[in-house]
Design a protein around this motif. Structure first.
Motif, mmCIF file in Angstrom:
data_model
loop_
_atom_site.group_PDB
_atom_site.id
_atom_site.type_symbol
_atom_site.label_atom_id
_atom_site.label_comp_id
_atom_site.label_asym_id
_atom_site.label_seq_id
_atom_site.Cartn_x
_atom_site.Cartn_y
_atom_site.Cartn_z
ATOM 1 N N LEU A 77 104.314 30.697 128.271
ATOM 2 C CA LEU A 77 104.156 30.216 126.910
ATOM 3 C C LEU A 77 103.340 31.242 126.129
ATOM 4 N N PRO A 78 103.519 31.273 124.818
ATOM 5 C CA PRO A 78 102.816 32.279 124.020
ATOM 6 C C PRO A 78 101.293 32.123 124.073
ATOM 7 N N LEU A 79 100.599 33.233 123.881
ATOM 8 C CA LEU A 79 99.147 33.215 123.775
ATOM 9 C C LEU A 79 98.764 33.587 122.346
ATOM 10 N N ALA A 80 97.741 32.898 121.839
ATOM 11 C CA ALA A 80 97.226 33.243 120.507
ATOM 12 C C ALA A 80 95.915 33.996 120.690
ATOM 13 N N VAL A 81 95.826 35.138 120.039
ATOM 14 C CA VAL A 81 94.649 35.999 120.204
ATOM 15 C C VAL A 81 93.952 36.142 118.855
ATOM 16 N N ASN A 82 92.622 36.018 118.866
ATOM 17 C CA ASN A 82 91.861 36.181 117.626
ATOM 18 C C ASN A 82 91.749 37.658 117.268
ATOM 19 N N MET A 83 91.959 37.943 115.992
ATOM 20 C CA MET A 83 91.900 39.327 115.561
ATOM 21 C C MET A 83 90.923 39.469 114.421
ATOM 22 N N SER A 84 90.228 40.569 114.429
ATOM 23 C CA SER A 84 89.336 40.852 113.310
ATOM 24 C C SER A 84 90.099 41.699 112.297
ATOM 25 N N VAL A 85 89.801 41.544 111.008
ATOM 26 C CA VAL A 85 90.469 42.408 110.028
ATOM 27 C C VAL A 85 90.122 43.867 110.254
ATOM 28 N N LEU A 86 88.972 44.110 110.877
ATOM 29 C CA LEU A 86 88.618 45.508 111.160
ATOM 30 C C LEU A 86 89.659 46.148 112.076
ATOM 31 N N PHE A 113 91.248 27.652 108.764
ATOM 32 C CA PHE A 113 91.726 27.339 107.417
ATOM 33 C C PHE A 113 90.950 26.169 106.836
ATOM 34 N N GLY A 114 90.590 26.323 105.553
ATOM 35 C CA GLY A 114 89.892 25.236 104.887
ATOM 36 C C GLY A 114 88.388 25.452 104.801
ATOM 37 N N THR A 115 87.899 26.500 105.435
ATOM 38 C CA THR A 115 86.458 26.730 105.378
ATOM 39 C C THR A 115 86.091 27.589 104.187
ATOM 40 N N GLY A 116 87.030 28.402 103.729
ATOM 41 C CA GLY A 116 86.647 29.345 102.688
ATOM 42 C C GLY A 116 87.253 29.019 101.344
ATOM 43 N N TYR A 117 88.496 29.346 101.192
ATOM 44 C CA TYR A 117 89.121 29.344 99.893
ATOM 45 C C TYR A 117 89.711 27.985 99.580
ATOM 46 N N SER A 118 89.543 27.509 98.355
ATOM 47 C CA SER A 118 89.998 26.149 98.096
ATOM 48 C C SER A 118 91.456 26.089 97.630
ATOM 49 N N SER A 119 91.946 27.181 97.062
ATOM 50 C CA SER A 119 93.296 27.116 96.514
ATOM 51 C C SER A 119 94.351 27.343 97.581
ATOM 52 N N LEU A 120 95.362 26.496 97.561
ATOM 53 C CA LEU A 120 96.437 26.643 98.529
ATOM 54 C C LEU A 120 97.481 27.640 98.057
ATOM 55 N N ALA A 121 97.375 28.001 96.779
ATOM 56 C CA ALA A 121 98.448 28.775 96.164
ATOM 57 C C ALA A 121 98.698 30.107 96.874
ATOM 58 N N LEU A 148 98.914 36.267 116.562
ATOM 59 C CA LEU A 148 97.638 36.842 116.140
ATOM 60 C C LEU A 148 96.979 35.897 115.139
ATOM 61 N N GLU A 149 95.733 35.516 115.443
ATOM 62 C CA GLU A 149 94.996 34.618 114.543
ATOM 63 C C GLU A 149 94.002 35.424 113.732
ATOM 64 N N ILE A 150 94.069 35.281 112.428
ATOM 65 C CA ILE A 150 93.133 35.995 111.567
ATOM 66 C C ILE A 150 92.457 34.981 110.662
ATOM 67 N N THR A 151 91.146 35.084 110.505
ATOM 68 C CA THR A 151 90.450 34.030 109.762
ATOM 69 C C THR A 151 90.759 34.108 108.274
ATOM 70 N N GLU A 152 90.779 32.916 107.690
ATOM 71 C CA GLU A 152 91.090 32.802 106.276
ATOM 72 C C GLU A 152 90.136 33.631 105.424
ATOM 73 N N ASP A 176 88.995 38.327 101.706
ATOM 74 C CA ASP A 176 88.113 39.403 101.257
ATOM 75 C C ASP A 176 88.899 40.485 100.517
ATOM 76 N N ASP A 177 90.123 40.713 100.961
ATOM 77 C CA ASP A 177 90.959 41.674 100.253
ATOM 78 C C ASP A 177 92.411 41.234 100.406
ATOM 79 N N LEU A 178 92.755 40.224 99.640
ATOM 80 C CA LEU A 178 94.047 39.561 99.797
ATOM 81 C C LEU A 178 95.199 40.545 99.671
ATOM 82 N N GLU A 179 95.102 41.408 98.660
ATOM 83 C CA GLU A 179 96.192 42.329 98.355
ATOM 84 C C GLU A 179 96.529 43.204 99.564
#
Ligand code: G
Ligand code: G
Ligand code: MN
Length: 665
Positions: free
Chosen positions: A489-498, A558-566, A525-529, A534-537
């Motif tokens: 089964l697949p594994l999910a790994v946490n990744m830093s934006v760095l 998800f849900g800890t930082g940004y409030s807009s779902l857009a 790959l899991e990346i935090t919201e 920090d640099d969406l673009e």
């Protein structure tokens, strides 16, 4: 662990060398061919390799070239007859082989050369670590040699000092900072001083040692925290000092080499008080407080009044800290009782902070600054807690530095492991994969939580190596399970934006998977919201590249930082992981349920799956099922497990499932 790999097709040579090096205290691995050597290196980290040159199939030269390509840190040496010397000159010149060792060898000489090779490895490593630090740290950093000359600088430092890399390189620090003398710089570099304050062009800077290697140091610079602007004091008593006089007084005592305390007493909730009794009366209160304090110190110390309702007292001839606490307590009790002003009863309270000289600062300005900084930190604390400057602040900083240093070695010391926390499909109750979580057991500091070390690694740059290590471990496990014929089964790994920031990240990860014969779809790959935001673009561009390369992507926490779902619509992700803080009050709070329902609908519209993490109760799970949430992870279902327990759970889960399905028929 100091490990060396010996490669030779002649077994008696391998045996003799192995015995010699074992006796000299090294951990030794042996291989009788280049192919076997590469297989060993893929699973066991080594720092040094000695290889024969003439071997059937792949020769020593080809082997070292491959090792150099895949494991650039490993220090390689050739052990061969003199006849091969000409053939290996290119290896030596190209930096691929560190030394040419001649057969037959001299035992003592060979051991010395091996020691040299390990030293070379360590020097390379510490150089690499400093480089990584310089590249990835957002803090201004200078690399200095033992003479205090700048070897390298990062962009933040160049900006802060308004000097280019070229202008900085080779310059001694005392040349850049007019008031810095050689002796002080030397004391600082030798850790005799905790930090350094020096000025350049009317600006003051503070320095800290960030990384301490034998020949090179990384120094962090920051602007010296400015004192608050001097507001003219409303206290008009001749024996009360103002800020300038106070700094002068501290400097005098420092010069006299006295041990003394500088204590700040700041009136709490002054604005509130002024609202109640009127600003004029409130200011009049200062004189009353000043009077009481002056009588309290009985000409034993000096009293100053600064802006912001802040009094500062200098106590000379300090005997002990408990003694100081007694004195402060006595003073505070004199004045913080109830006061009846204009018919209104008010209770005065103080925030107390102090520093002890000469330990807590090098100059009058620095000490005062440290006290004021501590007072700010303590302003939300309890009234009866007297906070000392360095005790709390520098302890944290020191702990951070110690852990940071240890983290650099966590991989080679083999202190890291991974655990697997299963994820379940809520509708079918089937395990559909797991999140890989890193665990660090430091030999020095014991078990350290990722909640502590991940932020440090993010700040100081180790996260790139740690993150890559987790990816590699995950790929190895997947490959192993594949080989064992398990249903993987697949594994999910946490990744830093760095990690994402590194240009070759995608290629490297793909190559890593290819070596193990694993498809990218098996890795999520899991990346935090917050990191994405920090640099969406630029991050959404990188995510698109990853997505196109075949990885499955999840937004974590998800849900800890940004409030807009857009912004969700703009990200190429497959899965949303809802942070556990969002579901703590799920059973019982309808608005939480509604919010969650909206998130889930929106995600489903975008064909994204929703995972909720931190599911702890059956009630929560039932509600999530009702809200059509796809997957769950959390202690209710399983805590993070080691490989054995995870595989056992998978086996048990597929059995119950088969039973459930067959029961239905
Ligand atoms: O595993 P929990 O055990 O305590 O993890 C705490 C935090 O550390 C979580 O936010 C988790 O995402 C993070 N974490 C755990 N392992 C890794 C990892 O391998 N890489 C990154 N970047 N974060 C991780
Ligand atoms: O932030 P990240 O999502 O990657 O972190 C997962 C973290 O949550 C890990 O630290 C893991 O140990 C922890 N965790 C997993 N399940 C639960 C749970 O049910 N309750 C709590 N409190 N923590 C959990
Ligand atoms: Mn996660």
């Amino acid at each position: 662990m100091d490990r060396i790999l010996l490669v030779d097709d002649e077994l008696y040579i391998l045996k003799a060398l192995e015995r010699l090096l074992r006796r000299a205290g090294f951990h030794v691995l042996t291989a009788d061919s280049a192919e076997q050597a590469l297989q060993l290196l893929a699973v066991t980290p080594c720092q040094v390799v000695i290889s024969d040159y003439r071997m059937p199939e792949t020769n020593g030269g080809e082997l070292l070239n491959k090792i150099h390509q895949h494991y650039p840190n490993i220090v390689c040496m050739i052990l061969s007859g003199y006849a091969d010397f000409n053939a290996v000159i290119a290896l030596l010149n190209g930096g691929i082989a560190f030394r040419f060792l001649q057969k037959p060898w001299d035992d003592a000489q060979l051991v010395t050369e091996v020691e040299n090779a390990f030293n070379k490895y360590r020097l390379n490593r510490s150089d690499q670590i400093r480089t990584q630090f310089l590249i990835s740290s957002p803090e201004p950093l200078l690399e200095l040699n033992t003479l205090g000359e700048v070897i390298r600088s990062n962009f933040a430092a160049q900006q802060l000092l308004q000097l280019s890399a070229v202008e900085l390189n080779g310059v001694q620090l005392t040349q850049l900072f007019s008031d810095l003398v050689n002796q002080t710089l030397d004391d600082f570099l030798k850790h005799k001083l905790p930090h350094l304050v020096a000025s350049r062009k009317t600006q003051e800077y503070e320095f800290f040692i960030q990384k301490d290697d034998v020949d090179f140091k990384l120094i962090r610079i920051q602007l010296f925290d400015e004192l608050p602007p001097l507001v003219s004091s409303t206290v008009n008593l001749p024996s009360v000092l103002n800020q300038t006089q106070l700094i002068q007084e501290i400097d005098n005592l420092l010069y006299a080499e006295d041990t003394f305390a500088v204590v700040s007493l700041q009136i709490r909730d002054f604005n509130l008080m002024a609202d109640i009794i009127g600003i004029h009366e409130a200011e009049g209160l200062f004189e009353h407080v000043a009077d009481s304090l002056l009588t309290g110190i009985e000409h034993y110390g000096k009293l100053a009044y600064l802006a912001n309702e802040q009094f500062v007292i200098v106590f000379p001839n300090l005997t002990s800290e408990p003694d100081l606490h007694e004195q402060i307590l006595r003073l505070v009790q004199r004045v913080d009782g109830r006061q009846l002003i204009k018919g209104k009863m008010i209770q005065l309270g103080f925030t107390v902070a102090y520093a002890i000289a000469p330990d807590d600062g090098l100059s009058g300005k620095a000490i005062l600054n440290n006290v004021l900084l501590t007072s700010r930190l303590n302003s939300k604390g309890r009234v009866d807690f007297f906070m000392r400057y360095s005790a709390s602040l520098t302890a944290n900083r020191k702990r951070h530095l110690q852990l940071s240093e240890a983290l650099y070695h966590a991989i080679e010391r083999e202190e890291l492991t991974v655990v697997f926390q299963p994820k379940w499909d809520i509708a079918t109750k089937q395990i559909i994969g797991a999140e890989v979580l890193m665990r660090w057991h430091s030999k020095e500091f014991g078990q350290i939580s990722p909640a502590v070390f991940i932020p440090i690694a993010e700040q100081d740059g180790q996260i790139i190596e740690l993150g890559n290590w987790v990816l590699k471990r995950s790929a190895q496990f997947l490959a192993l399970w594949q080989k064992q014929g398990l249903n993987i089964l697949p594994l999910a790994v946490n990744m830093s934006v760095l990690q994402l920031g590194k240009l070759d990240f995608i290629d490297e990860t793909l190559a890593l998977l290819k070596r193990q014969d694993i498809t990218p779809a098996l890795l999520q790959l899991e990346i935090t919201e917050s990191a994405i935001m920090d640099d969406l673009e630029s991050n959404s561009k990188k995510l698109t590249l990853l997505k196109n390369a075949g990885f499955s992507l999840a937004i974590d926490d998800f849900g800890t930082g940004y409030s807009s779902l857009a912004y969700l619509t703009r990200l190429p992700v497959d899965t949303l992981k809802i942070d556990r803080s969002l579901i703590t009050d799920l059973d019982g709070n309808l608005s939480t349920q509604t919010m969650l329902q909206n998130i889930i609908r929106m995600a489903h519209d975008l064909e994204q799956k929703v995972v909720v993490e931190g599911v702890e109760t059956a009630e929560q799970l039932a509600i999530l099922e009702k809200l059509a949430c796809d997957q769950a992870q959390g202690f209710l279902l399983s805590k993070p497990l080691d490989e054995v327990d995870y595989l056992a759970l998978l086996a048990a889960n597929s059995k119950t499932l088969t039973r459930e399905i067959t029961d239905e028929f």
